[in-house]
Design a protein around this motif. Structure first.
Motif, PDB file in Angstrom:
ATOM      1  N   HIS A  88       0.790  -1.240   0.000  1.00 44.62           N
ATOM      2  CA  HIS A  88       0.000   0.000   0.000  1.00 44.62           C
ATOM      3  C   HIS A  88       0.818   1.285   0.000  1.00 44.62           C
ATOM      4  N   ASP A  89       1.990   1.292   0.613  1.00 44.78           N
ATOM      5  CA  ASP A  89       2.767   2.535   0.700  1.00 44.78           C
ATOM      6  C   ASP A  89       3.931   2.592  -0.277  1.00 44.78           C
ATOM      7  N   LEU A  90       4.067   1.611  -1.159  1.00 44.89           N
ATOM      8  CA  LEU A  90       5.189   1.623  -2.097  1.00 44.89           C
ATOM      9  C   LEU A  90       5.206   2.879  -2.962  1.00 44.89           C
ATOM     10  N   VAL A  91       4.038   3.399  -3.294  1.00 43.99           N
ATOM     11  CA  VAL A  91       3.985   4.580  -4.161  1.00 43.99           C
ATOM     12  C   VAL A  91       4.635   5.793  -3.510  1.00 43.99           C
ATOM     13  N   GLU A  92       4.780   5.777  -2.193  1.00 43.09           N
ATOM     14  CA  GLU A  92       5.375   6.928  -1.509  1.00 43.09           C
ATOM     15  C   GLU A  92       6.867   7.052  -1.797  1.00 43.09           C
ATOM     16  N   ILE A  93       7.453   6.022  -2.424  1.00 44.84           N
ATOM     17  CA  ILE A  93       8.829   6.120  -2.908  1.00 44.84           C
ATOM     18  C   ILE A  93       8.963   7.325  -3.836  1.00 44.84           C
ATOM     19  N   TYR A  94       7.956   7.552  -4.661  1.00 47.53           N
ATOM     20  CA  TYR A  94       7.960   8.677  -5.589  1.00 47.53           C
ATOM     21  C   TYR A  94       7.038   9.810  -5.142  1.00 47.53           C
ATOM     22  N   ALA A  95       5.945   9.478  -4.480  1.00 54.89           N
ATOM     23  CA  ALA A  95       4.957  10.506  -4.116  1.00 54.89           C
ATOM     24  C   ALA A  95       5.246  11.154  -2.773  1.00 54.89           C
ATOM     25  N   GLY A  96       6.084  10.522  -1.952  1.00 51.57           N
ATOM     26  CA  GLY A  96       6.343  11.032  -0.614  1.00 51.57           C
ATOM     27  C   GLY A  96       5.203  10.705   0.332  1.00 51.57           C
ATOM     28  N   ASP A  97       5.486  10.752   1.622  1.00 48.12           N
ATOM     29  CA  ASP A  97       4.456  10.532   2.632  1.00 48.12           C
ATOM     30  C   ASP A  97       3.621  11.793   2.786  1.00 48.12           C
ATOM     31  N   THR A  98       2.322  11.622   2.941  1.00 46.10           N
ATOM     32  CA  THR A  98       1.421  12.752   3.181  1.00 46.10           C
ATOM     33  C   THR A  98       0.879  12.630   4.596  1.00 46.10           C
ATOM     34  N   PRO A  99       1.372  13.436   5.538  1.00 45.54           N
ATOM     35  CA  PRO A  99       0.897  13.342   6.921  1.00 45.54           C
ATOM     36  C   PRO A  99      -0.620  13.489   6.994  1.00 45.54           C
ATOM     37  N   ILE A 100      -1.236  12.689   7.835  1.00 45.68           N
ATOM     38  CA  ILE A 100      -2.691  12.608   7.889  1.00 45.68           C
ATOM     39  C   ILE A 100      -3.349  13.926   8.285  1.00 45.68           C
ATOM     40  N   TYR A 101      -2.657  14.746   9.058  1.00 43.52           N
ATOM     41  CA  TYR A 101      -3.256  16.004   9.508  1.00 43.52           C
ATOM     42  C   TYR A 101      -2.817  17.202   8.670  1.00 43.52           C
ATOM     43  N   ASP A 102      -2.097  16.958   7.585  1.00 42.52           N
ATOM     44  CA  ASP A 102      -1.658  18.031   6.689  1.00 42.52           C
ATOM     45  C   ASP A 102      -2.657  18.152   5.543  1.00 42.52           C
ATOM     46  N   THR A 103      -3.696  18.962   5.746  1.00 39.74           N
ATOM     47  CA  THR A 103      -4.760  19.070   4.751  1.00 39.74           C
ATOM     48  C   THR A 103      -4.271  19.710   3.460  1.00 39.74           C
ATOM     49  N   GLU A 104      -3.303  20.594   3.558  1.00 45.37           N
ATOM     50  CA  GLU A 104      -2.771  21.257   2.362  1.00 45.37           C
ATOM     51  C   GLU A 104      -2.083  20.234   1.455  1.00 45.37           C
ATOM     52  N   ALA A 105      -1.235  19.399   2.047  1.00 47.62           N
ATOM     53  CA  ALA A 105      -0.518  18.394   1.263  1.00 47.62           C
ATOM     54  C   ALA A 105      -1.462  17.339   0.706  1.00 47.62           C
ATOM     55  N   GLY A 106      -2.609  17.167   1.360  1.00 47.84           N
ATOM     56  CA  GLY A 106      -3.553  16.151   0.917  1.00 47.84           C
ATOM     57  C   GLY A 106      -4.335  16.499  -0.328  1.00 47.84           C
ATOM     58  N   ASP A 178     -11.066  15.766  18.375  1.00 48.03           N
ATOM     59  CA  ASP A 178     -12.138  15.466  17.419  1.00 48.03           C
ATOM     60  C   ASP A 178     -11.577  15.200  16.025  1.00 48.03           C
ATOM     61  N   ASP A 179     -10.523  15.928  15.654  1.00 48.44           N
ATOM     62  CA  ASP A 179      -9.869  15.675  14.363  1.00 48.44           C
ATOM     63  C   ASP A 179      -9.289  14.257  14.338  1.00 48.44           C
ATOM     64  N   VAL A 180      -8.677  13.863  15.436  1.00 43.99           N
ATOM     65  CA  VAL A 180      -8.100  12.521  15.517  1.00 43.99           C
ATOM     66  C   VAL A 180      -9.207  11.484  15.379  1.00 43.99           C
ATOM     67  N   ARG A 181     -10.303  11.682  16.089  1.00 42.83           N
ATOM     68  CA  ARG A 181     -11.425  10.731  15.991  1.00 42.83           C
ATOM     69  C   ARG A 181     -11.947  10.648  14.566  1.00 42.83           C
ATOM     70  N   SER A 182     -12.057  11.786  13.923  1.00 44.30           N
ATOM     71  CA  SER A 182     -12.571  11.809  12.552  1.00 44.30           C
ATOM     72  C   SER A 182     -11.657  11.042  11.600  1.00 44.30           C
ATOM     73  N   ARG A 183     -10.355  11.245  11.735  1.00 44.47           N
ATOM     74  CA  ARG A 183      -9.399  10.596  10.842  1.00 44.47           C
ATOM     75  C   ARG A 183      -9.294   9.099  11.107  1.00 44.47           C
ATOM     76  N   LYS A 184      -9.572   8.697  12.334  1.00 46.01           N
ATOM     77  CA  LYS A 184      -9.437   7.288  12.697  1.00 46.01           C
ATOM     78  C   LYS A 184     -10.756   6.520  12.573  1.00 46.01           C
ATOM     79  N   ALA A 185     -11.839   7.193  12.277  1.00 44.78           N
ATOM     80  CA  ALA A 185     -13.154   6.542  12.258  1.00 44.78           C
ATOM     81  C   ALA A 185     -13.243   5.404  11.259  1.00 44.78           C
ATOM     82  N   ALA A 211      -4.019  15.511  23.533  1.00 42.66           N
ATOM     83  CA  ALA A 211      -4.723  15.991  22.345  1.00 42.66           C
ATOM     84  C   ALA A 211      -5.651  17.096  22.794  1.00 42.66           C
ATOM     85  N   SER A 212      -5.683  18.178  22.055  1.00 42.51           N
ATOM     86  CA  SER A 212      -6.436  19.355  22.477  1.00 42.51           C
ATOM     87  C   SER A 212      -7.933  19.135  22.381  1.00 42.51           C
ATOM     88  N   SER A 213      -8.643  19.554  23.388  1.00 38.90           N
ATOM     89  CA  SER A 213     -10.098  19.567  23.331  1.00 38.90           C
ATOM     90  C   SER A 213     -10.560  20.750  22.517  1.00 38.90           C
TER      91      SER A 213
END
Length: 216
Positions: A88-106, A178-185, A211-213
């Protein structure tokens, strides 16, 4: 950042002549994916003071599938699910990792990863390339019980590492519990048991201030 222009690793020390042409393409691909060991993720290791890389992440997911398969809501083919998490993550060899909370990079993540998949799996003989590309597409689509469980452990693994780091990437500026919960749902799409446990960890992390409330 991508490695599209870095050239193939195999070209640095060309393989000797006389190899079977099909095997040569397999070797070239297998050498190229050594780059996965250099792709750093945002998640911290539990065992050392550094970030994990994609190869370590993929290994950890494969082991999680073996250990946690009994908690899947639907029966899964464990061997097939392990194939999904390894690829699943082999493509990140060329695409790079996209951090889950980085909406701009996503924003362009899908386009970058599709292009990376075309190039990377194209290194293989056509039938081998199609097989691995189908696994990658299946993981992305989450259309099978195996793919849904693979995605679930993909989201659960960094949660465990962030717990061990007393927050880790949960402390990213602007990110709330809440962001963490949303991303992990998405975990709940494959396992009610694992999602209940994940929510418990997030809730307790929020209670401890890792984690901030929303109202802080």
């Amino acid at each position: 950042m991508t490695n599209f222009d870095a050239g193939l690793l195999a070209d640095r020390t060309p393989l000797p002549s006389g190899l079977d042409s099909r095997l040569l393409r397999h070797f070239t691909f297998l050498i190229e994916v050594d780059k996965l060991k250099t792709v750093l993720r945002a998640s911290p290791l539990a065992a050392a003071d550094r970030r994990e890389n994609d190869a370590e992440h993929s290994w950890h997911l494969a082991l999680m599938v073996l250990v946690l398969a009994e908690h899947a809501d639907e029966p899964i083919d464990v061997g097939h699910t392990i194939k999904l998490v390894v690829v699943h993550d082999l493509v990140e060899i060329y695409a790079g990792d996209t951090p889950i909370y980085d909406t701009e990079a996503g924003h362009d993540q899908q386009d970058r990863e599709e292009a990376a998949a075309d190039r990377l799996f194209g290194l293989l003989p056509d039938d081998s390339g199609r097989e691995l590309r189908a696994l990658w597409d299946e993981f992305e689509a989450r259309s099978t019980p195996e793919a849904r469980f693979a995605k679930a452990v993909d989201r659960l693994q960094p949660l465990l590492l962030n717990w061990m780091a007393k927050g880790g990437t949960w402390r990213t500026p602007g990110v709330t519990a809440d962001d963490v919960r949303s991303r992990k749902a998405v975990i709940g799409e494959a396992s009610a048991t694992l999602w209940e446990a994940a929510r418990h960890l997030i809730d307790e992390g929020e209670r401890r201030g890792w984690a901030s409330s929303r109202d802080r």
